[in-house]
Design an enzyme around this catalytic site. Sequence first.
Site, mmCIF file in Angstrom:
data_model
loop_
_atom_site.group_PDB
_atom_site.id
_atom_site.type_symbol
_atom_site.label_atom_id
_atom_site.label_comp_id
_atom_site.label_asym_id
_atom_site.label_seq_id
_atom_site.Cartn_x
_atom_site.Cartn_y
_atom_site.Cartn_z
ATOM 1 N N TYR A 147 -7.419 3.261 -0.220
ATOM 2 C CA TYR A 147 -6.836 1.976 0.167
ATOM 3 C C TYR A 147 -5.332 2.181 0.331
ATOM 4 O O TYR A 147 -4.703 2.847 -0.476
ATOM 5 C CB TYR A 147 -7.106 0.921 -0.911
ATOM 6 C CG TYR A 147 -6.426 -0.416 -0.659
ATOM 7 C CD1 TYR A 147 -6.883 -1.263 0.352
ATOM 8 C CD2 TYR A 147 -5.336 -0.829 -1.431
ATOM 9 C CE1 TYR A 147 -6.265 -2.490 0.580
ATOM 10 C CE2 TYR A 147 -4.718 -2.056 -1.208
ATOM 11 C CZ TYR A 147 -5.188 -2.884 -0.204
ATOM 12 O OH TYR A 147 -4.581 -4.092 0.025
ATOM 13 N N ASP A 173 0.125 8.681 -0.371
ATOM 14 C CA ASP A 173 0.285 7.316 -0.851
ATOM 15 C C ASP A 173 0.146 7.339 -2.367
ATOM 16 O O ASP A 173 -0.959 7.383 -2.911
ATOM 17 C CB ASP A 173 -0.777 6.417 -0.205
ATOM 18 C CG ASP A 173 -0.641 4.967 -0.650
ATOM 19 O OD1 ASP A 173 0.211 4.689 -1.519
ATOM 20 O OD2 ASP A 173 -1.398 4.119 -0.136
ATOM 21 N N LYS A 229 4.150 -0.522 -7.189
ATOM 22 C CA LYS A 229 3.678 -0.709 -8.578
ATOM 23 C C LYS A 229 4.708 -0.263 -9.641
ATOM 24 O O LYS A 229 5.696 -0.946 -9.829
ATOM 25 C CB LYS A 229 2.293 -0.080 -8.746
ATOM 26 C CG LYS A 229 1.311 -0.762 -7.761
ATOM 27 C CD LYS A 229 -0.138 -0.465 -7.930
ATOM 28 C CE LYS A 229 -0.955 -1.386 -7.036
ATOM 29 N NZ LYS A 229 -1.708 -0.762 -5.980
HETATM 30 C C1 LIG Z 1 -1.727 -1.223 -4.412
HETATM 31 C C2 LIG Z 1 -1.740 -0.205 -3.377
HETATM 32 C C3 LIG Z 1 -1.149 -0.407 -2.119
HETATM 33 C C4 LIG Z 1 -0.605 -1.738 -1.685
HETATM 34 O O1 LIG Z 1 0.445 -2.157 -2.484
HETATM 35 P P1 LIG Z 1 0.798 -3.744 -2.524
HETATM 36 O O2 LIG Z 1 2.031 -3.809 -3.360
HETATM 37 O O3 LIG Z 1 -0.410 -4.386 -3.150
HETATM 38 O O4 LIG Z 1 1.012 -4.189 -1.139
HETATM 39 C C5 LIG Z 1 -1.100 0.652 -1.235
HETATM 40 N N1 LIG Z 1 -1.604 1.850 -1.567
HETATM 41 C C6 LIG Z 1 -2.188 2.082 -2.756
HETATM 42 C C7 LIG Z 1 -2.699 3.441 -3.071
HETATM 43 C C8 LIG Z 1 -2.296 1.054 -3.690
HETATM 44 O O5 LIG Z 1 -2.912 1.283 -4.841
#
Ligand SMILES: *Cc1c(COP(=O)(O)O)cnc(C)c1O
Length: 415
Positions: free
Chosen positions: A142, A238, A266
């Site tokens: 994701y 990511d 995060k």
């Molecule tokens: C949470 C997450 C996102 C998106 O971040 P948001 O702050 O929710 O927009 C993108 N990539 C990964 C791997 C994530 O866990």
Amino acid sequence: MEISKELFAKSCKLIPGGVHSPVRSFKGLHQTPLFVHHAKGAYIYDEDKKSYIDFCMSFGPLILGHAHKKVSEDITHAISKGWSYGACEKYSLELASFIVDNISFIEQIRFMNSGTEAVMTAIRLSRGITGKDKIIKFDGCYHGHSDSLLIASGSGLVTDDRTASSAGIPDGVKNDTLVLELGNLELVKQVLEKYHKEVAAIIIEPIPANFGLLPQKADFLKGLRQLATEYNTLLIFDEVISGFRMGFGGMAQQLSITPDLVTYGKIIGGGMPVGAVAGLQKFMKHLAPQGDVYQAGTLSANPLAMVAGLSTLQELTADHYQTLEQNTQNIVGLFKDWLQNSPEAKSWSNYEVINKGSLFWIKSDGQGTKFADFYQLLLQKGIYLAPHAFEVGFCSLAHNEAVQEELKERLWKTN
Ligand SMILES: *Cc1c(COP(=O)(O)O)cnc(C)c1O
């Protein structure tokens, strides 16, 4: 749950589905979400005054625990000086220096407001740098909710069978996203051979943690690095979840793999809204106003987010990572023991618990009635997991021995 139930009924009238992010909705769990009144350490307290040991931790940012004393003090100090300037300030400079000084493959960083924005920017940057349009992503990862990343593979392995995971995504976008099977390096090679003149970037969660926890072989990730270089496409890690969690430098540092670009979110904002794109200067320099790839934000590098982020990162010493992993292993052990040995848990004795660093995943049979019953029982016991079978559990430094004792008691106590 009485007050929560009433509040959710009201919410559903005012807010689509009653929530501001779908995963909060308790959909498929045969009950309504709890409303949080406040949180401290490893605990959240709902509007009905019941306490829960929290393993969601705001989906990852709160690696020190809720309402951490030093972070709270630092935010309070900063807030007295105003909380948004839309101008240069020292907070973001300090956070940038701290990160660049401590992570070898980062020379420049740009802060924004969410992980989604960070990934969206990294993709645009890759397209701007390479002059190519397509991206390769993997099924089971994701990357936030921007158009080009909400494409899932269909039933087939290869790339002509793609479906958008959302309505409202144009076909043109779909055609530019190639979705491949995780772990299948040979397939990546084949696709690159065919499409390399068009592929701007390969993006991956180096430890996929959004459809359960799916640790990948180091050889696969190293192979991606080689292929990206060979075919002149960028490799984007990511690390929105794994950055500053799987050690300070995330999976990239743990595996000694240098991505071309890395995205954070995060933890880097300590629980305030944040995202970041980082990498070597030769790539980052293409962002406006130095380069011609546009990116901007009214609230970008918000002072409170910068302060919460720095305050959090400064606490993350090698010792603390060790403690964090130990906490997690103990907690995983407690869940496993209960699942296997408690008569109360016999319907779920086939559930496995997968663990990597401070992440764990209770691998169930998916989002059926059996999982809903499991979830409900834990909730009754005062144990809060992220409300979906494919969400992982997050541990924090606040999940200490006292909390572990409490977890054991809550698991085994029967009514
Ligand atoms: C949470 C997450 C996102 C998106 O971040 P948001 O702050 O929710 O927009 C993108 N990539 C990964 C791997 C994530 O866990």
